[in-house]
Scaffold this motif. Sequence first.
Motif, PDB file in Angstrom:
ATOM      1  N   GLN A 132       0.814  -1.209   0.000  1.00 24.11           N
ATOM      2  CA  GLN A 132       0.000   0.000   0.000  1.00 24.11           C
ATOM      3  C   GLN A 132       0.851   1.265   0.000  1.00 24.11           C
ATOM      4  O   GLN A 132       0.629   2.175  -0.791  1.00 24.11           O
ATOM      5  CB  GLN A 132      -0.937   0.006   1.213  1.00 24.11           C
ATOM      6  CG  GLN A 132      -1.967  -1.096   1.209  1.00 24.11           C
ATOM      7  CD  GLN A 132      -2.852  -1.061   2.450  1.00 24.11           C
ATOM      8  OE1 GLN A 132      -2.629  -0.269   3.365  1.00 24.11           O
ATOM      9  NE2 GLN A 132      -3.840  -1.941   2.501  1.00 24.11           N
ATOM     10  N   ASN A 133       1.813   1.364   0.918  1.00 22.39           N
ATOM     11  CA  ASN A 133       2.642   2.545   1.097  1.00 22.39           C
ATOM     12  C   ASN A 133       1.797   3.756   1.486  1.00 22.39           C
ATOM     13  O   ASN A 133       0.589   3.631   1.718  1.00 22.39           O
ATOM     14  CB  ASN A 133       3.472   2.829  -0.160  1.00 22.39           C
ATOM     15  CG  ASN A 133       4.307   1.633  -0.584  1.00 22.39           C
ATOM     16  OD1 ASN A 133       4.134   1.097  -1.667  1.00 22.39           O
ATOM     17  ND2 ASN A 133       5.203   1.199   0.280  1.00 22.39           N
ATOM     18  N   LEU A 150       0.106   7.145   0.479  1.00 24.51           N
ATOM     19  CA  LEU A 150      -0.322   7.965  -0.651  1.00 24.51           C
ATOM     20  C   LEU A 150      -0.075   9.434  -0.322  1.00 24.51           C
ATOM     21  O   LEU A 150      -0.596   9.957   0.665  1.00 24.51           O
ATOM     22  CB  LEU A 150      -1.802   7.733  -0.939  1.00 24.51           C
ATOM     23  CG  LEU A 150      -2.424   8.615  -2.034  1.00 24.51           C
ATOM     24  CD1 LEU A 150      -1.760   8.352  -3.385  1.00 24.51           C
ATOM     25  CD2 LEU A 150      -3.930   8.393  -2.120  1.00 24.51           C
ATOM     26  N   ASP A 166      -0.154   7.662  -9.137  1.00 27.39           N
ATOM     27  CA  ASP A 166      -0.144   8.527  -7.963  1.00 27.39           C
ATOM     28  C   ASP A 166       1.261   8.587  -7.379  1.00 27.39           C
ATOM     29  O   ASP A 166       2.140   7.792  -7.722  1.00 27.39           O
ATOM     30  CB  ASP A 166      -1.123   8.007  -6.902  1.00 27.39           C
ATOM     31  CG  ASP A 166      -2.570   8.062  -7.353  1.00 27.39           C
ATOM     32  OD1 ASP A 166      -2.924   9.003  -8.097  1.00 27.39           O
ATOM     33  OD2 ASP A 166      -3.351   7.155  -6.984  1.00 27.39           O
ATOM     34  N   TYR A 205       3.598   8.099  -4.139  1.00 24.02           N
ATOM     35  CA  TYR A 205       3.639   7.372  -2.868  1.00 24.02           C
ATOM     36  C   TYR A 205       4.984   7.609  -2.182  1.00 24.02           C
ATOM     37  O   TYR A 205       5.986   7.937  -2.830  1.00 24.02           O
ATOM     38  CB  TYR A 205       3.456   5.870  -3.101  1.00 24.02           C
ATOM     39  CG  TYR A 205       2.107   5.482  -3.655  1.00 24.02           C
ATOM     40  CD1 TYR A 205       1.050   5.181  -2.805  1.00 24.02           C
ATOM     41  CD2 TYR A 205       1.895   5.424  -5.029  1.00 24.02           C
ATOM     42  CE1 TYR A 205      -0.195   4.828  -3.312  1.00 24.02           C
ATOM     43  CE2 TYR A 205       0.658   5.079  -5.546  1.00 24.02           C
ATOM     44  CZ  TYR A 205      -0.387   4.782  -4.684  1.00 24.02           C
ATOM     45  OH  TYR A 205      -1.625   4.430  -5.194  1.00 24.02           O
ATOM     46  N   GLN A 238       7.418   5.918   1.285  1.00 28.65           N
ATOM     47  CA  GLN A 238       7.562   4.869   2.285  1.00 28.65           C
ATOM     48  C   GLN A 238       8.842   5.120   3.071  1.00 28.65           C
ATOM     49  O   GLN A 238       9.870   5.479   2.501  1.00 28.65           O
ATOM     50  CB  GLN A 238       7.629   3.491   1.640  1.00 28.65           C
ATOM     51  CG  GLN A 238       7.699   2.333   2.633  1.00 28.65           C
ATOM     52  CD  GLN A 238       6.447   2.224   3.491  1.00 28.65           C
ATOM     53  OE1 GLN A 238       5.334   2.235   2.973  1.00 28.65           O
ATOM     54  NE2 GLN A 238       6.622   2.148   4.805  1.00 28.65           N
TER      55      GLN A 238
END
Length: 545
Positions: free
Chosen positions: A27-28, A30, A454, A456, A458
């Motif tokens: 997922q990380n 957004l 998108d 992202y 992390q």
Amino acid sequence: MKKLITLLFTGFVISALHAQWNPNTDQNLLVTSPGDGGQFSRTTSDGKTYVCFWKQVAAPTNYELRVQILDQNGISQLGTDGLLLTNQLPMSTFSVAEGTAIDSSDNLYIAVTGTGTGNPVNVFKVTPQGTSVWPNGINVGDGFIPTVLPLSNGDIIVGQMPDNPQTYMKVQRYNAAGQPVWANPVNIVSDVAANKTAPADFFELPNNEIEIIFHKRIGFGTTSYLFAQKIDFNGNLIWSDGAKQISTKPTFYNTKYSGVVDGDVVYYGYSSGENNRFDSYLQRINSDGSLPWGVFGKDFDTNQTNFEKNMKIAFAPGSQVIWAISEYTSSGQGQTGEYIQKFDKNTGNRLLTDNAKQVFPISNNTMSSAGNLHLVNNNPYFVVQRKITQGLLLYSLNAVLLDANGDFTWSQQYIPMATFNGDKTHVNVLKPINNQAVIVFKEKRSADPAVNADIYAQNLILPASNLGTNDIVKTKDITLYPNPATDFIHVDGADDSHFVIYNAAGQLVKSGEMQKGEIAVHELVKGQYILKLKGQEKAMKFLKK
């Protein structure tokens, strides 16, 4: 003793989990949805992250330049869409070559080219509190590949490749108010006055001197040769007899290379292509412009079998070595791997043999670096992209930390940071701060062609050490075996229930329902893991071999 280890390790798991911006690497975090615009990022000295991006909007503006600031916990500081820097630049497409830099006060500088009429270059300044100091930017002329160097006195140096019909790269100094300091920009000329010049890198040296690494363009393509020139803070040329050619190997003016400064000496890493092969080199430029390592520097690897590409270098002040990594490919360039080398900074001797040291072998897994090389406690840290699906441009991003000998620090070799089965672009690998590493990237996660990628981010709290195999936790009523495990782990003494598995960095790597006391772990990479069962207070460690 075992009880103490259990409590300490469980505490580590909890603290690590709280530190992860999103423990699910599929997922990380957004950051924003910019449309088809690009992104570029920087980190501050206290671990905040600037995320700059082009937000796609309706014509005639087409693209707005915006910036978001993430704090150390990954929380956006400037609202959903960040801070608007400008919607006044003429933009037909988003700019693909930006210049960014951070000064000693953690102010961010961004230099971009308008892609519409005139190719204007504007420079923006943003404080770490999210204030745009120069609204809509200061215009520094027209051109491409803008490059920015913050100076120790609070001013900046800006240079750009000229737009036609001009020939020479122009360099100007600007004060904190965004005003030009010199009466006229300085023209940077190579050994042939008729050839166009373009910036590569700028370095501040002692005694108020600036070394400019630049390209002499060859013809109308992207081929170039690297040169150096020095100027003082007043804009005077120090090498009055002309610029110094620092390599006889061809390079590419639109490719970003890697340099470091040590006192008044500059080290520059680059990759070259000629005679149907690619090689990587490290050059040393002394304060007088002399080249003690020869006309093209030291070869990363004297072996002429594999191709060496995308070399990056790193240096820790006070160290005696320059670290370097290079992507290796087969001659057909269909398979890639990653190698590491370190050079004695005085002699240029290769310290990991003349053929470098393999980090990841050349294979179809395409384990090669993405972004810059950094040092953590003087040891190499970088991120590799690993191909997820053969034949497709789908990669995961994985952190790697090596020791002083170029060996893996972590027994699992690498720690996943972004594992969604998607195409990742605009990957920025930021310098780890306070043991926290951050990546920022774009990724498309929808099969709908109308949906854009998108942005992202992390983080990764770098594990301090490995776990010992004698530290395996066994509770009074529950036993986990085999340990180390290969394909499955079995848990005796617990009912089938929901489980979660975290890696040594506290990232969630697997979850599900245990079936007949058995959990498949064959897909996990080699390393150390923590199993937590629903309804059980204690976590259990196991090793995957």
